[in-house]
Design a protein around this motif. Sequence first.
Motif, PDB file in Angstrom:
ATOM      1  N   ARG A  34       0.802  -1.163  -0.066  1.00 49.14           N
ATOM      2  CA  ARG A  34      -0.011  -0.090  -0.007  1.00 49.14           C
ATOM      3  C   ARG A  34       0.981   1.170   0.045  1.00 49.14           C
ATOM      4  O   ARG A  34       0.522   2.244   0.735  1.00 49.14           O
ATOM      5  CB  ARG A  34      -0.909   0.052   1.225  1.00 49.14           C
ATOM      6  CG  ARG A  34      -1.891  -1.172   1.278  1.00 49.14           C
ATOM      7  CD  ARG A  34      -2.675  -1.212   2.481  1.00 49.14           C
ATOM      8  NE  ARG A  34      -3.271  -2.701   2.996  1.00 49.14           N
ATOM      9  CZ  ARG A  34      -4.389  -2.996   2.539  1.00 49.14           C
ATOM     10  NH1 ARG A  34      -5.177  -2.419   1.676  1.00 49.14           N
ATOM     11  NH2 ARG A  34      -4.605  -4.343   2.925  1.00 49.14           N
ATOM     12  N   GLY A  89     -13.854   3.805  -5.258  1.00 52.45           N
ATOM     13  CA  GLY A  89     -12.712   3.743  -4.740  1.00 52.45           C
ATOM     14  C   GLY A  89     -12.016   4.394  -3.690  1.00 52.45           C
ATOM     15  O   GLY A  89     -11.202   3.803  -2.888  1.00 52.45           O
ATOM     16  N   GLN A  92     -13.396   2.576  -0.861  1.00 58.21           N
ATOM     17  CA  GLN A  92     -12.577   1.409  -0.517  1.00 58.21           C
ATOM     18  C   GLN A  92     -11.180   1.353   0.048  1.00 58.21           C
ATOM     19  O   GLN A  92     -10.688   0.756   0.865  1.00 58.21           O
ATOM     20  CB  GLN A  92     -12.640   0.710  -1.878  1.00 58.21           C
ATOM     21  CG  GLN A  92     -13.706  -0.245  -2.103  1.00 58.21           C
ATOM     22  CD  GLN A  92     -13.305  -1.410  -3.463  1.00 58.21           C
ATOM     23  OE1 GLN A  92     -14.169  -1.244  -4.331  1.00 58.21           O
ATOM     24  NE2 GLN A  92     -12.265  -1.813  -3.508  1.00 58.21           N
ATOM     25  N   TRP A  93     -10.681   2.401  -0.477  1.00 58.04           N
ATOM     26  CA  TRP A  93      -9.395   2.788   0.167  1.00 58.04           C
ATOM     27  C   TRP A  93      -9.319   3.101   1.662  1.00 58.04           C
ATOM     28  O   TRP A  93      -8.483   2.626   2.456  1.00 58.04           O
ATOM     29  CB  TRP A  93      -8.770   3.970  -0.585  1.00 58.04           C
ATOM     30  CG  TRP A  93      -7.533   4.353   0.179  1.00 58.04           C
ATOM     31  CD1 TRP A  93      -6.183   3.676  -0.428  1.00 58.04           C
ATOM     32  CD2 TRP A  93      -7.226   5.369   0.818  1.00 58.04           C
ATOM     33  NE1 TRP A  93      -5.191   4.406   0.230  1.00 58.04           N
ATOM     34  CE2 TRP A  93      -5.503   5.486   0.957  1.00 58.04           C
ATOM     35  CE3 TRP A  93      -7.819   6.630   1.594  1.00 58.04           C
ATOM     36  CZ2 TRP A  93      -4.976   6.221   2.117  1.00 58.04           C
ATOM     37  CZ3 TRP A  93      -7.240   7.096   2.548  1.00 58.04           C
ATOM     38  CH2 TRP A  93      -5.647   7.021   2.590  1.00 58.04           C
ATOM     39  N   ARG A  97      -7.855   0.339   4.046  1.00 58.97           N
ATOM     40  CA  ARG A  97      -6.495   1.069   5.108  1.00 58.97           C
ATOM     41  C   ARG A  97      -6.869   0.763   6.406  1.00 58.97           C
ATOM     42  O   ARG A  97      -5.860   0.203   7.076  1.00 58.97           O
ATOM     43  CB  ARG A  97      -6.531   2.401   4.731  1.00 58.97           C
ATOM     44  CG  ARG A  97      -5.405   3.009   5.622  1.00 58.97           C
ATOM     45  CD  ARG A  97      -5.117   4.608   5.333  1.00 58.97           C
ATOM     46  NE  ARG A  97      -6.619   5.217   5.938  1.00 58.97           N
ATOM     47  CZ  ARG A  97      -6.497   6.635   6.062  1.00 58.97           C
ATOM     48  NH1 ARG A  97      -5.537   7.365   6.216  1.00 58.97           N
ATOM     49  NH2 ARG A  97      -7.656   7.095   6.544  1.00 58.97           N
ATOM     50  N   ARG A 253      -6.533  -1.695  -7.458  1.00 63.93           N
ATOM     51  CA  ARG A 253      -5.708  -0.673  -7.128  1.00 63.93           C
ATOM     52  C   ARG A 253      -6.373   0.743  -6.377  1.00 63.93           C
ATOM     53  O   ARG A 253      -5.804   1.332  -5.746  1.00 63.93           O
ATOM     54  CB  ARG A 253      -5.577   0.079  -8.670  1.00 63.93           C
ATOM     55  CG  ARG A 253      -4.368  -0.713  -9.224  1.00 63.93           C
ATOM     56  CD  ARG A 253      -4.300  -0.873 -10.701  1.00 63.93           C
ATOM     57  NE  ARG A 253      -2.885  -1.094 -11.146  1.00 63.93           N
ATOM     58  CZ  ARG A 253      -2.593  -2.466 -10.964  1.00 63.93           C
ATOM     59  NH1 ARG A 253      -3.516  -3.398 -10.805  1.00 63.93           N
ATOM     60  NH2 ARG A 253      -1.534  -3.000 -11.565  1.00 63.93           N
ATOM     61  N   PHE A 254      -7.867   0.319  -6.039  1.00 64.25           N
ATOM     62  CA  PHE A 254      -8.286   1.265  -5.171  1.00 64.25           C
ATOM     63  C   PHE A 254      -7.584   0.971  -3.671  1.00 64.25           C
ATOM     64  O   PHE A 254      -7.951   1.694  -2.767  1.00 64.25           O
ATOM     65  CB  PHE A 254      -9.861   0.966  -5.231  1.00 64.25           C
ATOM     66  CG  PHE A 254     -10.369   1.240  -5.971  1.00 64.25           C
ATOM     67  CD1 PHE A 254      -9.825   2.119  -7.343  1.00 64.25           C
ATOM     68  CD2 PHE A 254     -11.612   0.498  -6.411  1.00 64.25           C
ATOM     69  CE1 PHE A 254     -10.815   2.234  -8.377  1.00 64.25           C
ATOM     70  CE2 PHE A 254     -12.278   1.101  -7.673  1.00 64.25           C
ATOM     71  CZ  PHE A 254     -11.804   1.806  -8.636  1.00 64.25           C
ATOM     72  N   PHE A 255      -7.071  -0.032  -3.488  1.00 63.05           N
ATOM     73  CA  PHE A 255      -6.371  -0.420  -2.055  1.00 63.05           C
ATOM     74  C   PHE A 255      -4.763   0.182  -2.083  1.00 63.05           C
ATOM     75  O   PHE A 255      -4.312   0.364  -0.539  1.00 63.05           O
ATOM     76  CB  PHE A 255      -6.498  -1.835  -1.689  1.00 63.05           C
ATOM     77  CG  PHE A 255      -8.034  -2.521  -1.507  1.00 63.05           C
ATOM     78  CD1 PHE A 255      -8.542  -1.873  -0.456  1.00 63.05           C
ATOM     79  CD2 PHE A 255      -8.298  -3.528  -2.314  1.00 63.05           C
ATOM     80  CE1 PHE A 255      -9.980  -2.308  -0.291  1.00 63.05           C
ATOM     81  CE2 PHE A 255      -9.429  -4.054  -1.882  1.00 63.05           C
ATOM     82  CZ  PHE A 255     -10.394  -3.371  -0.899  1.00 63.05           C
ATOM     83  N   ALA A 257      -3.080   2.828  -2.743  1.00 67.72           N
ATOM     84  CA  ALA A 257      -2.723   4.420  -2.597  1.00 67.72           C
ATOM     85  C   ALA A 257      -1.715   4.546  -1.385  1.00 67.72           C
ATOM     86  O   ALA A 257      -2.193   4.114  -0.314  1.00 67.72           O
ATOM     87  CB  ALA A 257      -3.491   5.327  -2.890  1.00 67.72           C
ATOM     88  N   LEU A 263      -4.627   9.444  -4.078  1.00 69.62           N
ATOM     89  CA  LEU A 263      -5.835   8.913  -4.725  1.00 69.62           C
ATOM     90  C   LEU A 263      -6.656   9.977  -5.479  1.00 69.62           C
ATOM     91  O   LEU A 263      -7.111   9.739  -6.486  1.00 69.62           O
ATOM     92  CB  LEU A 263      -6.815   8.057  -3.449  1.00 69.62           C
ATOM     93  CG  LEU A 263      -7.690   7.313  -4.091  1.00 69.62           C
ATOM     94  CD1 LEU A 263      -6.805   5.965  -4.718  1.00 69.62           C
ATOM     95  CD2 LEU A 263      -8.582   6.642  -3.037  1.00 69.62           C
TER      96      LEU A 263
END
Length: 491
Positions: A34, A89, A92-93, A97, A253-255, A257, A263
């Motif tokens: 991440r 996204g 989700q991030w 996280r 890829r939303f996870f 950053a 993001l």
Amino acid sequence: MGIVVGYLLVALAIGLFAYRVAESGAEDYYLASRSIGTLVLLFTTFATLLSAFTFFGGPNLAYAAGPEWILVMGVMDGVIFAILWYVIGFKQWLVGRRHGYVTLGEMLGDRFGSPGLRALVAGISLLWLFPYVMLQQMGAGEAIAGLTNGAIPYWGGAALITAFMIVYVMLAGMRGVAWTDTIQGLFMLSVVWIAVAWVLAAVGGPEAATGAMVEANPEFASLGGGTYTPQFIISSAVTIAFGVTMFPQINQRFFVADSARVLKRSFALWPVLVLLLFVPAFMLGSWAAGLPIDVPEGANVLPVLLREYTPVWFAALVIAGAMAAMMSSSDSMLLSGSSYFTRDLYRPFITPDASETREAWVARIGVAVFATLAFLASLTRPGTLIEVGDTAFSGFALLAPAVIVALYWDRTTRTGMIVSISIPQIVYLAHVFEPVPLPFVDVRLALPGTYGGWDVALWLMALAAVLVVVVSLATDHVDDENASRFDVTAD
């Protein structure tokens, strides 16, 4: 061909370096711990999305039907996906996280206390990922066969890209994939603009190319009509954009950053980056329709156009760029698919106490098996690049309504999720596969692909949205559900 092979070797060298600096755990292999910054996140998402569907299928459609494909993929999809990147996204991030999620199925399964829901999401994702991996192998086979005038057959080109994908993904993981994607994205942008300049210089400039296109196909000069009905444009733009958000290689890829700022910068720049590639690539296909070139049936227009109007070495360089697009999609698909298999199926149902190191190696073996099976399926050539790609986009798009509702509505129930995901998928599968006779009944599952001109997937997305709300209101939460899992805010 030497240029293409050289490019593959450079990418492999990057993968080897990433393997040397990577950590041994599964999270580093899947998500690069991440730690991805703005430039790399933007370009790894960009390069991952740009596949044979975009680089060959898009120009092919523009060649056959006109330049309005730019409106669908370049303008509408660029904007819609950027909005969804924020709506889905960013949330989700935040959730990933806080709780350390690696896959969409893991996140939903934990929220609703359901290993079955987790497996359902993973199974559907792997089902629709299979034809999209196969699409890249089809595109590579056709590209190399076209570049070498058949000296290397279709199956040989598909085999080459398959072997490379297996070795590269097994070594590189997300860190190497993201680094290579950044280089490939910049490379693609550069060569496609140089290709436009070269072709236009050879044919007398943009006015001459556009005039010849309109003279040969007057309908290309008007908006709408032919293939590009309002229903087709809206259906395609919506299903593709929503489908992209559910693609494992994009959704994951939303996870990754490093921060919220990374993001936000990435999805703000997204529409600009998309237009910078789609406009020149699709205009090359459209202009080719007015030029005196012979495109064999089933062939891709871009290699034919470049062989005619640019030197052989440059045509090979552009094909290497197209191969970069396919590799960027393929390696990410295989990596994400392996994480869906190991995290959502292998670990919960087969070996719950597996170490992260063992999980990472199981993922690598899964990459080899999945890619090999997709290669064998690609040899059957079940449809055009656009047909195969659009089928996968729509299958993924049906997951999006339930995911969006679950992220923002605490009243969503496990039963509502399962019903709203399962029923639209079952109906869509009945549309996709060839008609088969039902036992003891003289009927066939032959349903049209559109209703009132609108893509069946659009209707099924609406059905999924209604089902998740209505069934959730009609059912109760179970003890294992935990809506607070999604109760997160930005710092």
